[in-house]
Motif scaffolding. Sequence first.
Motif, PDB file in Angstrom:
ATOM      1  N   LEU A  20       0.832  -1.201   0.000  1.00 55.33           N
ATOM      2  CA  LEU A  20       0.000   0.000   0.000  1.00 55.33           C
ATOM      3  C   LEU A  20       0.869   1.256   0.000  1.00 55.33           C
ATOM      4  CD1 LEU A  20      -2.702   1.428   0.177  1.00 55.33           C
ATOM      5  CD2 LEU A  20      -2.588   1.223   2.656  1.00 55.33           C
ATOM      6  N   SER A  21       1.867   1.289   0.912  1.00 59.80           N
ATOM      7  CA  SER A  21       2.688   2.498   0.997  1.00 59.80           C
ATOM      8  C   SER A  21       3.514   2.674  -0.284  1.00 59.80           C
ATOM      9  CB  SER A  21       3.574   2.476   2.235  1.00 59.80           C
ATOM     10  OG  SER A  21       4.243   1.251   2.325  1.00 59.80           O
ATOM     11  N   ASN A  22       3.937   1.567  -0.892  1.00 58.77           N
ATOM     12  CA  ASN A  22       4.650   1.651  -2.169  1.00 58.77           C
ATOM     13  C   ASN A  22       3.789   2.310  -3.235  1.00 58.77           C
ATOM     14  OD1 ASN A  22       7.015   0.528  -1.378  1.00 58.77           O
ATOM     15  ND2 ASN A  22       6.687  -1.451  -2.357  1.00 58.77           N
ATOM     16  N   PHE A  23       2.534   1.886  -3.307  1.00 58.25           N
ATOM     17  CA  PHE A  23       1.645   2.442  -4.326  1.00 58.25           C
ATOM     18  C   PHE A  23       1.521   3.952  -4.141  1.00 58.25           C
ATOM     19  CE2 PHE A  23      -2.242   3.840  -6.196  1.00 58.25           C
ATOM     20  CZ  PHE A  23      -2.245   3.178  -7.410  1.00 58.25           C
ATOM     21  N   ILE A  24       1.325   4.362  -2.881  1.00 61.11           N
ATOM     22  CA  ILE A  24       1.150   5.791  -2.603  1.00 61.11           C
ATOM     23  C   ILE A  24       2.436   6.558  -2.932  1.00 61.11           C
ATOM     24  CG2 ILE A  24       0.715   7.465  -0.753  1.00 61.11           C
ATOM     25  CD1 ILE A  24      -1.096   5.230   0.504  1.00 61.11           C
ATOM     26  N   LEU A  25       3.577   5.994  -2.506  1.00 59.62           N
ATOM     27  CA  LEU A  25       4.862   6.659  -2.779  1.00 59.62           C
ATOM     28  C   LEU A  25       5.081   6.830  -4.286  1.00 59.62           C
ATOM     29  CD1 LEU A  25       7.320   4.930  -0.290  1.00 59.62           C
ATOM     30  CD2 LEU A  25       6.577   7.318  -0.281  1.00 59.62           C
ATOM     31  N   ILE A  26       4.806   5.770  -5.038  1.00 57.52           N
ATOM     32  CA  ILE A  26       5.025   5.813  -6.481  1.00 57.52           C
ATOM     33  C   ILE A  26       4.094   6.841  -7.119  1.00 57.52           C
ATOM     34  CG2 ILE A  26       4.715   4.503  -8.615  1.00 57.52           C
ATOM     35  CD1 ILE A  26       5.785   2.054  -7.109  1.00 57.52           C
ATOM     36  N   LEU A  27       2.853   6.832  -6.695  1.00 58.76           N
ATOM     37  CA  LEU A  27       1.872   7.751  -7.280  1.00 58.76           C
ATOM     38  C   LEU A  27       2.267   9.203  -7.037  1.00 58.76           C
ATOM     39  CD1 LEU A  27      -0.851   7.681  -8.766  1.00 58.76           C
ATOM     40  CD2 LEU A  27      -1.941   7.977  -6.555  1.00 58.76           C
ATOM     41  N   PHE A  28       2.642   9.517  -5.783  1.00 60.10           N
ATOM     42  CA  PHE A  28       2.895  10.915  -5.466  1.00 60.10           C
ATOM     43  C   PHE A  28       4.263  11.420  -5.919  1.00 60.10           C
ATOM     44  CE2 PHE A  28      -0.786  10.199  -2.778  1.00 60.10           C
ATOM     45  CZ  PHE A  28      -1.526  11.315  -3.133  1.00 60.10           C
ATOM     46  N   THR A  29       5.157  10.501  -6.278  1.00 61.50           N
ATOM     47  CA  THR A  29       6.450  10.967  -6.800  1.00 61.50           C
ATOM     48  C   THR A  29       6.508  10.731  -8.309  1.00 61.50           C
ATOM     49  OG1 THR A  29       7.468   8.826  -6.374  1.00 61.50           O
ATOM     50  CG2 THR A  29       7.659  10.488  -4.650  1.00 61.50           C
ATOM     51  N   LEU A  30       5.355  10.499  -8.925  1.00 61.34           N
ATOM     52  CA  LEU A  30       5.261  10.213 -10.355  1.00 61.34           C
ATOM     53  C   LEU A  30       6.237   9.113 -10.771  1.00 61.34           C
ATOM     54  CD1 LEU A  30       4.884  13.813 -11.794  1.00 61.34           C
ATOM     55  CD2 LEU A  30       3.135  12.043 -11.676  1.00 61.34           C
ATOM     56  N   TYR A  74      12.991   2.387  -4.916  1.00 63.66           N
ATOM     57  CA  TYR A  74      12.916   2.221  -3.471  1.00 63.66           C
ATOM     58  C   TYR A  74      11.818   1.222  -3.122  1.00 63.66           C
ATOM     59  CZ  TYR A  74      11.671   3.292   1.344  1.00 63.66           C
ATOM     60  OH  TYR A  74      11.368   3.183   2.671  1.00 63.66           O
ATOM     61  N   ALA A  75      10.663   1.397  -3.777  1.00 65.24           N
ATOM     62  CA  ALA A  75       9.517   0.534  -3.508  1.00 65.24           C
ATOM     63  C   ALA A  75       9.849  -0.919  -3.832  1.00 65.24           C
ATOM     64  CB  ALA A  75       8.311   1.002  -4.320  1.00 65.24           C
ATOM     65  N   LYS A  76      10.476  -1.103  -4.975  1.00 65.01           N
ATOM     66  CA  LYS A  76      10.785  -2.466  -5.415  1.00 65.01           C
ATOM     67  C   LYS A  76      11.780  -3.153  -4.468  1.00 65.01           C
ATOM     68  CE  LYS A  76      11.570  -5.320  -9.265  1.00 65.01           C
ATOM     69  NZ  LYS A  76      11.189  -5.532 -10.631  1.00 65.01           N
ATOM     70  N   ILE A  77      12.821  -2.403  -4.098  1.00 65.78           N
ATOM     71  CA  ILE A  77      13.852  -2.966  -3.211  1.00 65.78           C
ATOM     72  C   ILE A  77      13.255  -3.361  -1.857  1.00 65.78           C
ATOM     73  CG2 ILE A  77      15.953  -2.384  -1.900  1.00 65.78           C
ATOM     74  CD1 ILE A  77      16.628  -2.816  -4.765  1.00 65.78           C
ATOM     75  N   ARG A  78      12.378  -2.499  -1.346  1.00 64.45           N
ATOM     76  CA  ARG A  78      11.736  -2.752  -0.065  1.00 64.45           C
ATOM     77  C   ARG A  78      10.979  -4.080  -0.063  1.00 64.45           C
ATOM     78  NH1 ARG A  78       7.163   1.131   1.284  1.00 64.45           N
ATOM     79  NH2 ARG A  78       7.022   0.563   3.458  1.00 64.45           N
ATOM     80  N   LEU A  79      10.228  -4.272  -1.143  1.00 60.64           N
ATOM     81  CA  LEU A  79       9.409  -5.472  -1.263  1.00 60.64           C
ATOM     82  C   LEU A  79      10.295  -6.715  -1.360  1.00 60.64           C
ATOM     83  CD1 LEU A  79       6.396  -6.247  -1.577  1.00 60.64           C
ATOM     84  CD2 LEU A  79       6.770  -6.246  -4.033  1.00 60.64           C
ATOM     85  N   ILE A  80      11.309  -6.629  -2.227  1.00 61.18           N
ATOM     86  CA  ILE A  80      12.191  -7.781  -2.413  1.00 61.18           C
ATOM     87  C   ILE A  80      12.935  -8.091  -1.121  1.00 61.18           C
ATOM     88  CG2 ILE A  80      14.242  -8.612  -3.624  1.00 61.18           C
ATOM     89  CD1 ILE A  80      13.349  -7.098  -6.063  1.00 61.18           C
ATOM     90  N   ARG A  81      13.394  -7.035  -0.435  1.00 62.42           N
ATOM     91  CA  ARG A  81      14.184  -7.266   0.769  1.00 62.42           C
ATOM     92  C   ARG A  81      13.395  -8.038   1.810  1.00 62.42           C
ATOM     93  NH1 ARG A  81      16.707  -2.309   2.436  1.00 62.42           N
ATOM     94  NH2 ARG A  81      18.492  -3.014   1.219  1.00 62.42           N
ATOM     95  N   HIS A  82      12.129  -7.675   1.968  1.00 61.95           N
ATOM     96  CA  HIS A  82      11.339  -8.407   2.966  1.00 61.95           C
ATOM     97  C   HIS A  82      11.237  -9.883   2.591  1.00 61.95           C
ATOM     98  CE1 HIS A  82       8.350  -9.045   6.158  1.00 61.95           C
ATOM     99  NE2 HIS A  82       7.892  -9.977   5.317  1.00 61.95           N
ATOM    100  N   LYS A  83      10.898 -10.133   1.320  1.00 64.16           N
ATOM    101  CA  LYS A  83      10.705 -11.522   0.894  1.00 64.16           C
ATOM    102  C   LYS A  83      11.998 -12.328   1.045  1.00 64.16           C
ATOM    103  CE  LYS A  83       7.094 -10.572  -2.496  1.00 64.16           C
ATOM    104  NZ  LYS A  83       6.826 -10.534  -3.938  1.00 64.16           N
ATOM    105  N   VAL A  84      13.090 -11.751   0.511  1.00 61.49           N
ATOM    106  CA  VAL A  84      14.343 -12.496   0.518  1.00 61.49           C
ATOM    107  C   VAL A  84      14.816 -12.755   1.946  1.00 61.49           C
ATOM    108  CG1 VAL A  84      16.786 -12.402  -0.100  1.00 61.49           C
ATOM    109  CG2 VAL A  84      15.061 -11.752  -1.775  1.00 61.49           C
ATOM    110  N   SER A  85      14.756 -11.733   2.794  1.00 60.69           N
ATOM    111  CA  SER A  85      15.343 -11.905   4.125  1.00 60.69           C
ATOM    112  C   SER A  85      14.444 -12.734   5.047  1.00 60.69           C
ATOM    113  CB  SER A  85      15.649 -10.546   4.752  1.00 60.69           C
ATOM    114  OG  SER A  85      14.457  -9.826   4.874  1.00 60.69           O
ATOM    115  N   HIS A  86      13.248 -13.075   4.581  1.00 63.19           N
ATOM    116  CA  HIS A  86      12.402 -13.970   5.366  1.00 63.19           C
ATOM    117  C   HIS A  86      12.286 -15.346   4.718  1.00 63.19           C
ATOM    118  CE1 HIS A  86      11.379 -10.225   7.368  1.00 63.19           C
ATOM    119  NE2 HIS A  86      10.945 -10.960   8.364  1.00 63.19           N
ATOM    120  N   THR A  87      13.309 -15.713   3.942  1.00 61.95           N
ATOM    121  CA  THR A  87      13.330 -17.025   3.308  1.00 61.95           C
ATOM    122  C   THR A  87      14.607 -17.739   3.762  1.00 61.95           C
ATOM    123  OG1 THR A  87      12.230 -16.026   1.420  1.00 61.95           O
ATOM    124  CG2 THR A  87      13.153 -18.211   1.074  1.00 61.95           C
TER     125      THR A  87
END
Lengths: 356, 320
Positions: free
Chosen positions: A292-302, A308-321
């Motif tokens: 959700l926060s990624n979507f908002i960040l991407i929208l408001f920064t065009l 940043y959004a992509k890295i955040r998402l990947i980091r969570h997945k990878v570091s919890h595997t």
Amino acid sequence: MDNENSTHNFEFTGNASDYFGIWIVNMLLSIVTFGIYSPWAKVRNNKYLYGSTVVNDSNFEYTANPIRILIGRVIVIGSYIFYIVLADFMGYVIFAQIFLLAFLLLSPWLIRQAVIFRMRYTRYRGVHFMHSATVWQYYKFFIIHIILNIVTIGLVAPYTYKEFKSLILNNTSYGNKNFLFNGKTSSFYILFLKNIILVAVMFGFIFYMGSEYFSSISSLAKASKPEDISRNSIEGILVFLFIAYASFIIFGSLIKGLLEAWLGNIIYNNLSLDDFSFSSDWEALKLAWINLSNFILILFTLGLLYPYAKIRLIRHKVSHTYLSGDNFDGFINTCNEESRSLGEETADFFDFDIGI
Amino acid sequence: MNTFRVDFFDGKSSKKTTLTLDIHDSFIFFPEKNWKFSFDQIKVSTKIKGVSQTLNLPNGGYCSVDKNDIIELKKSFVSYMESKKTHIFISLVLIIALSLFALTYGSTWSAKIVANILPQKVSQIISKESFSFLKENYLKPTKLPNSTQTYLKNSFKKITPPSLHVKLHFFNSPILKENAFALPSGDIILLDDLVLKDKDKNLTGIIGVLGHEIGHVKRKHALQNIVKSSIVGVLSAYFIGDFSTIIATLTTGLVTLNYSREFEKEADEEAAIALKKHGYSLRPLINLFKSLKGHEIQSKLFSTHPLFKERIDFLEKSIP
């Protein structure tokens, strides 16, 4: 020596600021070359993301050749233009329909080629991943499951989904050892049920929030002449549309995050590779919030914060595997990079996501 | 001499060996293995910050360098661009400038060229579909007296440039009301309600409208519109559609909105020239616009048409 395997945590070593640079330079070069650079951009992008994924002190590698991707894209775009010219400009509707039908009939094969491509060009410790399902296995899967779903009006969909994951994973190997996925069908039914409930909650919310505007909609539906439409009813509909859109976006990204986490955990907690076994504890609420926060960040920064959004998402997945096992040296490479099968690169264009 | 510790894989198994790698005098040495390779025997991947480089060796194996080390045998432009914050910032500014240029001037310019290259047959095919769709859903037979039709047809012929393929059609439409439009094929559709709106006894206002529609056909506006919106669509999908289709759609919408304003003005210019050339007054067309102006307030927000006020002012100025 104890028999207990040691557990290794996957680690993501990339960061948003480095990825931002790669992303920006990729985009600039793609623009100034009218898109010709884009396969190189894709390769560099994947090299960064794969190369930043580390387990037991070794990183993954993406080894695809950009020229082959370029050829694939030229073929796909060429056929698309051919189709547009036939259908829209020359008006050969029947020919265009045949073309479309052929594409539809080819899609199981294309999906297979995409999986092969993705696996073959992923390397870890000098050994490539491989996918060995036959063309017939893919067609058989689609024929059987399309019929099953029609007959049961979609009640077998969760089972179909599980079987599809199995088709991909159980025919994939790392070197000479096969992956084994033995997820339970029941967990997929539970996943689908949760999905249905969440979507129902979303529509319920929209309905509840929008109920006071329904009178405006019905008054608009009744109006036969434009003069009958009042300013109020138009405003009411705009407010309703806003509520509906906002809910779709907010609920949509939350639901997507929850499902991703649940699905990811089903996959990894039931996946093994010879003596190795995978596990994961992706946090559903955390992924929902990231989405959700990624979507908002991407929208408001065009779009500027996309890296940043992509890295955040990947980091969570990878570091919890996690990966349990010790014999990291015991895999034999079976892939010869030169032996390619026809059309792998074209399939890559569709960027089919296979989720491993 | 540069010395690195690298992970070596023989390409046959997943066994990892840690080796020393020395670089000096255009040669790469692996002392533990007694290997010596020249630079052109070895393929080095370009450096990506934070990611291990790989060195492919001629013996089928490869080494993976520590992610903080850099081995650069050849200069790489891409690595150079990525390596400094200022380069990235300049790239960003360039991207924004280029995208704005491509979406505005670039697409207008290329739409103009493409529209002129496309054969007449393309316009006819596109129009045929839309025309039959309109006929089925919106258009009813005209109720105008034959004399009015003949009169308008003759005036239409008079103001049409000799080489231009255009055809005038009369229809009545309770839904589209006072309106006239031109299809890319040159079929111009005039609706009864608009004709009734013209208070001039010689229907000079309508002749002005016809001049305006002929202007659209002459300058291939509709075709350019189609070409441009597909160019903008493809561009935005390609470059920004990646992260948000919403932004892509928005851009397309905004650009095409601006587009029709420009085209209406061009068509008005054509109308004014045609009217003046054949000795008609511009006044009735202005009056017709004024009477239409009252109707636009309702849906001003969504109207893609330029404000009538702007257009009236323009015509007023064109009166000698």
